[in-house]
Motif scaffolding. Structure first.
Motif, PDB file in Angstrom:
ATOM      1  N   ALA A 286       0.828  -1.209   0.000  1.00  0.00           N
ATOM      2  CA  ALA A 286       0.000   0.000   0.000  1.00  0.00           C
ATOM      3  C   ALA A 286       0.859   1.255   0.000  1.00  0.00           C
ATOM      4  O   ALA A 286       0.474   2.292  -0.555  1.00  0.00           O
ATOM      5  CB  ALA A 286      -0.927   0.001   1.217  1.00  0.00           C
ATOM      6  N   ALA A 287       2.039   1.169   0.629  1.00  0.00           N
ATOM      7  CA  ALA A 287       2.981   2.291   0.641  1.00  0.00           C
ATOM      8  C   ALA A 287       3.781   2.400  -0.649  1.00  0.00           C
ATOM      9  O   ALA A 287       4.634   3.291  -0.765  1.00  0.00           O
ATOM     10  CB  ALA A 287       3.935   2.156   1.828  1.00  0.00           C
ATOM     11  N   GLN A 343       1.021  -1.153  -5.186  1.00  0.00           N
ATOM     12  CA  GLN A 343       0.134  -0.168  -4.565  1.00  0.00           C
ATOM     13  C   GLN A 343      -1.251  -0.184  -5.203  1.00  0.00           C
ATOM     14  O   GLN A 343      -2.276  -0.180  -4.503  1.00  0.00           O
ATOM     15  CB  GLN A 343       0.745   1.225  -4.667  1.00  0.00           C
ATOM     16  CG  GLN A 343      -0.005   2.272  -3.884  1.00  0.00           C
ATOM     17  CD  GLN A 343       0.732   3.608  -3.897  1.00  0.00           C
ATOM     18  OE1 GLN A 343       0.866   4.254  -4.935  1.00  0.00           O
ATOM     19  NE2 GLN A 343       1.215   4.009  -2.729  1.00  0.00           N
ATOM     20  N   ARG A 344      -1.319  -0.239  -6.514  1.00  0.00           N
ATOM     21  CA  ARG A 344      -2.619  -0.303  -7.190  1.00  0.00           C
ATOM     22  C   ARG A 344      -3.372  -1.577  -6.780  1.00  0.00           C
ATOM     23  O   ARG A 344      -4.588  -1.566  -6.576  1.00  0.00           O
ATOM     24  CB  ARG A 344      -2.429  -0.258  -8.705  1.00  0.00           C
ATOM     25  CG  ARG A 344      -1.984   1.092  -9.242  1.00  0.00           C
ATOM     26  CD  ARG A 344      -2.176   1.173 -10.754  1.00  0.00           C
ATOM     27  NE  ARG A 344      -1.350   0.195 -11.454  1.00  0.00           N
ATOM     28  CZ  ARG A 344      -0.119   0.435 -11.900  1.00  0.00           C
ATOM     29  NH1 ARG A 344       0.440   1.637 -11.706  1.00  0.00           N
ATOM     30  NH2 ARG A 344       0.558  -0.492 -12.545  1.00  0.00           N
ATOM     31  N   HIS A 345      -2.641  -2.671  -6.667  1.00  0.00           N
ATOM     32  CA  HIS A 345      -3.230  -3.954  -6.312  1.00  0.00           C
ATOM     33  C   HIS A 345      -3.881  -3.900  -4.930  1.00  0.00           C
ATOM     34  O   HIS A 345      -5.033  -4.334  -4.756  1.00  0.00           O
ATOM     35  CB  HIS A 345      -2.122  -5.015  -6.353  1.00  0.00           C
ATOM     36  CG  HIS A 345      -2.536  -6.388  -5.945  1.00  0.00           C
ATOM     37  ND1 HIS A 345      -3.441  -7.136  -6.666  1.00  0.00           N
ATOM     38  CD2 HIS A 345      -2.153  -7.165  -4.894  1.00  0.00           C
ATOM     39  CE1 HIS A 345      -3.603  -8.316  -6.085  1.00  0.00           C
ATOM     40  NE2 HIS A 345      -2.840  -8.354  -5.005  1.00  0.00           N
ATOM     41  N   VAL A 346      -3.185  -3.358  -3.948  1.00  0.00           N
ATOM     42  CA  VAL A 346      -3.729  -3.316  -2.593  1.00  0.00           C
ATOM     43  C   VAL A 346      -4.870  -2.307  -2.497  1.00  0.00           C
ATOM     44  O   VAL A 346      -5.896  -2.565  -1.857  1.00  0.00           O
ATOM     45  CB  VAL A 346      -2.608  -3.001  -1.573  1.00  0.00           C
ATOM     46  CG1 VAL A 346      -3.190  -2.760  -0.185  1.00  0.00           C
ATOM     47  CG2 VAL A 346      -1.620  -4.160  -1.523  1.00  0.00           C
ATOM     48  N   LEU A 347      -4.717  -1.149  -3.118  1.00  0.00           N
ATOM     49  CA  LEU A 347      -5.785  -0.158  -3.084  1.00  0.00           C
ATOM     50  C   LEU A 347      -7.077  -0.722  -3.676  1.00  0.00           C
ATOM     51  O   LEU A 347      -8.179  -0.413  -3.210  1.00  0.00           O
ATOM     52  CB  LEU A 347      -5.367   1.101  -3.847  1.00  0.00           C
ATOM     53  CG  LEU A 347      -4.342   1.999  -3.151  1.00  0.00           C
ATOM     54  CD1 LEU A 347      -3.810   3.060  -4.116  1.00  0.00           C
ATOM     55  CD2 LEU A 347      -4.946   2.662  -1.921  1.00  0.00           C
ATOM     56  N   GLY A 348      -6.942  -1.580  -4.682  1.00  0.00           N
ATOM     57  CA  GLY A 348      -8.120  -2.122  -5.345  1.00  0.00           C
ATOM     58  C   GLY A 348      -8.728  -3.333  -4.671  1.00  0.00           C
ATOM     59  O   GLY A 348      -9.933  -3.581  -4.801  1.00  0.00           O
ATOM     60  N   SER A 349      -7.915  -4.119  -3.942  1.00  0.00           N
ATOM     61  CA  SER A 349      -8.396  -5.428  -3.488  1.00  0.00           C
ATOM     62  C   SER A 349      -8.267  -5.690  -1.993  1.00  0.00           C
ATOM     63  O   SER A 349      -8.883  -6.643  -1.494  1.00  0.00           O
ATOM     64  CB  SER A 349      -7.653  -6.542  -4.247  1.00  0.00           C
ATOM     65  OG  SER A 349      -7.831  -6.420  -5.642  1.00  0.00           O
ATOM     66  N   PHE A 350      -7.464  -4.924  -1.264  1.00  0.00           N
ATOM     67  CA  PHE A 350      -7.167  -5.280   0.122  1.00  0.00           C
ATOM     68  C   PHE A 350      -7.382  -4.127   1.092  1.00  0.00           C
ATOM     69  O   PHE A 350      -6.712  -4.042   2.116  1.00  0.00           O
ATOM     70  CB  PHE A 350      -5.725  -5.798   0.229  1.00  0.00           C
ATOM     71  CG  PHE A 350      -5.521  -7.130  -0.441  1.00  0.00           C
ATOM     72  CD1 PHE A 350      -5.796  -8.312   0.237  1.00  0.00           C
ATOM     73  CD2 PHE A 350      -5.057  -7.197  -1.744  1.00  0.00           C
ATOM     74  CE1 PHE A 350      -5.611  -9.535  -0.382  1.00  0.00           C
ATOM     75  CE2 PHE A 350      -4.875  -8.423  -2.375  1.00  0.00           C
ATOM     76  CZ  PHE A 350      -5.155  -9.594  -1.682  1.00  0.00           C
TER      77      PHE A 350
END
Length: 380
Positions: A286-287, A343-350
């Motif tokens: 996320a960071a 970062q995009r992955h966590v913002l979208g899914s977690f």
């Protein structure tokens, strides 16, 4: 695990739930949950089962009798043991192992842990696993339960908007340009920092100016400091600012918020021996930082597609871990690209709000369902 509970409490309070949290008093978890609006009740308890378990379970029974909750949610093996012994199915009960107890032990103790988990499932309306891999491992151990899989979530926006690398390093009194690897987690056998220290000399052979900082505290702290050649700080010889000092390995100790450390890092590592789904890699991603993780439960599910090639290694394999760390430290363009994707992955899914809503759906399903009349009393 405490950060998972804290984030979940915040999400539940935001959804308008009344949250009563029983946990050891005056701990960071208790203070953080109270600040978020939870009704925190003291529950003196140790981390491991022992002679005090009966008294601990009775305290839970008394609290349930006093509060009369609509549902009990027990986090981790120890609280899951005490709470299910106390409630015994009289109140809808959710159990969330956050990695199975039998993974931490072998031999007779491991067999007993498996037997307990199978037996206690009778008092569990829903077992919530944080990864499909964790659910499969429970099934393979013979746990027969109603399952839900709700991936861990983090306050992704908070980590994404923390200070940039330069500002974070300045705040932590760290050198501005040295390649920095950060490992955040409890210092214990589960988290595998000993494997990381074994791998680190190979990283320095290829990236001589690299620095490693372990962020956290725990029962293995003294042994890890000795392995790294770093004596424990004392009032006469305190740790240097940021916990790093002139050596290639530093110890930051326990921190209330690891966001600055993630943002200061070039690369984050989580060399665990077992997990359900580790929280630190999600926070680091996320960071905007790539994360090297070991192939334990939840790791593949947490990584963005395609990151396995560079970021996933076998547990307890110092050679593979060192090669992965050195390879990414030597490729800054790839590292930055992986960080943006992460970062995009966590913002979208977690995001924790998504996880909190999924847990709320489980609660609503269980409390709305008719329940059989049970005759087994709550022990007093």
């Amino acid at each position: 695990m405490a950060r998972v509970v804290t984030d979940l409490v915040g999400a539940q309070v935001d959804l308008g739930m009344r949250v009563v949290l029983a946990c050891p008093p005056r701990t960071p978890l208790a203070l953080a949950a109270a600040a978020l609006g939870a009704d925190v009740r003291p529950w003196p308890a140790g981390r491991e089962p022992g002679p005090g378990l009966v008294a601990e379970s009775r305290r839970i029974a008394g609290l349930v009798d006093l509060v009369r909750p609509d549902l009990v949610h027990a986090h981790s093996a120890k609280a899951g043991l005490a709470a299910r012994l106390a409630v015994r199915g009289r109140v809808p009960t959710v159990y969330q192992p956050h990695a199975w107890s039998f993974e931490a032990v072998d031999g007779v103790t491991g067999a007993l842990a498996r037997r307990w988990e199978r037996w206690a499932a009778r008092w569990t309306d829903r077992v919530v696993c944080v990864s499909e891999a964790e659910r499969r491992r429970g099934e393979q151990a013979g746990v027969r339960a109603a399952w839900s899989v709700v991936h861990n979530g983090v306050d992704a926006r908070r980590f994404a908007t923390a200070p940039d690398r330069a500002a974070a390093r300045a705040a932590l009194a760290l050198p501005a340009s040295d390649p920095l690897v950060v490992c955040v987690g409890r210092l214990c056998r589960q988290k595998g920092q000993d494997t990381l220290l074994t791998a680190w000399p190979a990283v320095l052979d290829r990236v001589p100016h690299a620095r490693l900082v372990l962020v956290g505290d725990g029962p293995a702290a003294d042994a890890l400091r000795a392995a790294a050649g770093r004596p424990a700080p004392s009032p006469r010889h305190p740790a240097p600012p940021g916990g790093a000092g002139p050596a290639a390995v530093g110890f930051a100790g326990a921190v209330t918020d690891p966001a600055l450390w993630y943002r200061a890092a070039d690369l984050v590592v989580q060399p665990s021996r077992w997990e359900g789904m580790a929280l630190a890699p999600l926070e680091a991603m996320a960071a905007g930082r790539p994360v090297v993780v070991t192939d334990v439960d939840g790791a593949r599910e947490s990584l963005p597609p395609g990151h396995e090639t560079h970021c996933l290694v076998r547990p307890d394999d110092p050679a593979a871990l060192g090669a992965a760390l050195a390879g990414l430290l030597r490729r800054p363009v790839l590292r930055e690209a992986l960080g943006r994707q992460a970062q995009r992955h966590v913002l979208g899914s977690f995001d924790v709000r998504r996880s909190g809503a999924a847990i709320a759906d489980v609660y609503h399903e269980l409390t709305a369902a008719p329940r059989p009349e049970l005759t087994e009393p709550i022990p007093q």
